[in-house]
Design a protein around this motif. Structure first.
Motif, PDB file in Angstrom:
ATOM      1  N   GLU A 196      37.521  37.989  41.061  1.00 33.87           N
ATOM      2  CA  GLU A 196      36.633  36.493  40.416  1.00 33.87           C
ATOM      3  C   GLU A 196      35.945  36.091  41.651  1.00 33.87           C
ATOM      4  O   GLU A 196      35.049  35.418  41.135  1.00 33.87           O
ATOM      5  CB  GLU A 196      37.517  35.476  40.065  1.00 33.87           C
ATOM      6  CG  GLU A 196      38.885  36.165  39.124  1.00 33.87           C
ATOM      7  CD  GLU A 196      37.779  36.452  37.798  1.00 33.87           C
ATOM      8  OE1 GLU A 196      36.186  36.574  37.062  1.00 33.87           O
ATOM      9  OE2 GLU A 196      38.153  36.949  36.374  1.00 33.87           O
ATOM     10  N   GLY A 240      46.705  34.784  30.743  1.00 30.84           N
ATOM     11  CA  GLY A 240      47.030  32.829  31.599  1.00 30.84           C
ATOM     12  C   GLY A 240      47.394  33.668  33.221  1.00 30.84           C
ATOM     13  O   GLY A 240      48.032  32.276  34.134  1.00 30.84           O
ATOM     14  N   PHE A 293      42.285  36.253  32.178  1.00 30.33           N
ATOM     15  CA  PHE A 293      42.124  35.276  32.180  1.00 30.33           C
ATOM     16  C   PHE A 293      42.801  35.026  30.597  1.00 30.33           C
ATOM     17  O   PHE A 293      43.622  33.646  30.889  1.00 30.33           O
ATOM     18  CB  PHE A 293      40.991  34.241  32.448  1.00 30.33           C
ATOM     19  CG  PHE A 293      40.687  32.804  32.155  1.00 30.33           C
ATOM     20  CD1 PHE A 293      41.828  32.226  33.370  1.00 30.33           C
ATOM     21  CD2 PHE A 293      40.676  32.111  30.659  1.00 30.33           C
ATOM     22  CE1 PHE A 293      41.560  30.792  33.137  1.00 30.33           C
ATOM     23  CE2 PHE A 293      40.635  31.029  30.767  1.00 30.33           C
ATOM     24  CZ  PHE A 293      40.787  29.773  31.899  1.00 30.33           C
ATOM     25  N   LYS A 321      45.343  33.230  36.248  1.00 20.44           N
ATOM     26  CA  LYS A 321      44.569  32.885  36.977  1.00 20.44           C
ATOM     27  C   LYS A 321      43.333  33.348  37.920  1.00 20.44           C
ATOM     28  O   LYS A 321      43.490  35.078  37.941  1.00 20.44           O
ATOM     29  CB  LYS A 321      44.568  31.264  38.106  1.00 20.44           C
ATOM     30  CG  LYS A 321      45.420  31.883  39.259  1.00 20.44           C
ATOM     31  CD  LYS A 321      45.940  31.291  40.294  1.00 20.44           C
ATOM     32  CE  LYS A 321      46.182  31.555  41.489  1.00 20.44           C
ATOM     33  NZ  LYS A 321      47.214  30.235  42.605  1.00 20.44           N
ATOM     34  N   ALA A 322      41.848  32.915  38.473  1.00 21.87           N
ATOM     35  CA  ALA A 322      40.737  33.419  39.374  1.00 21.87           C
ATOM     36  C   ALA A 322      41.582  34.124  40.212  1.00 21.87           C
ATOM     37  O   ALA A 322      42.427  33.373  41.056  1.00 21.87           O
ATOM     38  CB  ALA A 322      39.572  32.819  39.121  1.00 21.87           C
ATOM     39  N   GLN A 323      41.227  35.525  40.654  1.00 20.12           N
ATOM     40  CA  GLN A 323      41.801  35.656  41.906  1.00 20.12           C
ATOM     41  C   GLN A 323      41.096  36.352  43.140  1.00 20.12           C
ATOM     42  O   GLN A 323      39.397  36.854  42.656  1.00 20.12           O
ATOM     43  CB  GLN A 323      42.859  37.459  41.097  1.00 20.12           C
ATOM     44  CG  GLN A 323      43.771  37.086  40.002  1.00 20.12           C
ATOM     45  CD  GLN A 323      44.380  37.036  40.657  1.00 20.12           C
ATOM     46  OE1 GLN A 323      45.278  37.257  41.589  1.00 20.12           O
ATOM     47  NE2 GLN A 323      45.155  35.261  40.005  1.00 20.12           N
TER      48      GLN A 323
END
Length: 207
Positions: free
Chosen positions: A206, A198, A195, A200-202
């Motif tokens: 996540e 840069g 994070f 995002k949550a995968q």
């Protein structure tokens, strides 16, 4: 090419490992107690809920009935919830009681009310001694913001938790009072996190 240890080196290695095994066997022989544990997974690092759901799966593999109450997570689908409800509804009772993260609701009284409902459900599940493991996911966040009284939670766990029921509490910033009564406390630390780069949550990692 495989290097083979000299006979005297192999003998020293075997002797060392034999001594370690004997000491370990003595240590394990002394550990005969059994009880329902209070377990706290906390800290700023990723992996608290992931580890907790690993324990949920492990308990179910032994045929144990488990229950989950999520204190913060709201309507967003998560892989663990969908998987457990789809495949293990007979062994796992799952309640998502939160309304999302605090910066999403921005409503103190609403957050307190949601936490109170979740705690009421959690107490019912813990009192039911058919549940061998109860996961209170992210309850530490509710306690951190004083949506719940930590003294009430501690008193309940000390006085009403059935002797053989495990209760697992997750979330960063676990309060000292809770740590004080826990049998196991693990703190996750951050070394690196995508994070911060840069990313995002995968899905699958996540949620």
């Amino acid at each position: 090419m495989v290097d083979h240890a000299a006979p005297d080196e192999a003998a020293r290695h075997a002797g060392k490992k034999a001594r370690i095994k004997a000491a370990r066997d003595r240590l394990m022989a002394e550990k005969t107690g059994e009880k329902g544990l209070i377990l706290v997974l906390t800290g700023p690092g990723k992996g608290k809920s992931s580890s907790a759901f690993g324990m949920v799966m492990r308990a179910m593999s032994h045929g144990m009935r488990v229950a989950v109450v999520q204190f913060i997570k709201g309507a967003m689908a998560t892989g663990e919830r969908d998987f457990l409800l789809t495949h293990f509804a007979d062994l796992c009772e799952f309640h998502t009681m939160g309304e999302g993260f605090t910066w999403e609701t921005q409503d103190l009284e609403r957050d307190r009310a949601a936490a109170a409902r979740a705690w009421t459900k959690a107490k019912d599940l813990i009192r039911d001694d058919r549940n061998r493991l109860v996961l209170l996911d992210e309850i530490n966040i509710a306690l951190r913001y004083d949506y719940l009284d930590v003294g009430e939670v501690v008193d309940f766990l000390k006085s009403e938790k059935p002797p053989m029921t495990h209760v697992l509490l997750t979330g960063r910033n676990a309060k000292a009072e809770l740590i004080g009564i826990a049998d196991l406390v693990t703190e996750m630390t951050v070394v690196k996190h995508p994070f911060r780069q840069g990313i995002k949550a995968q899905a699958g990692i996540e949620f």
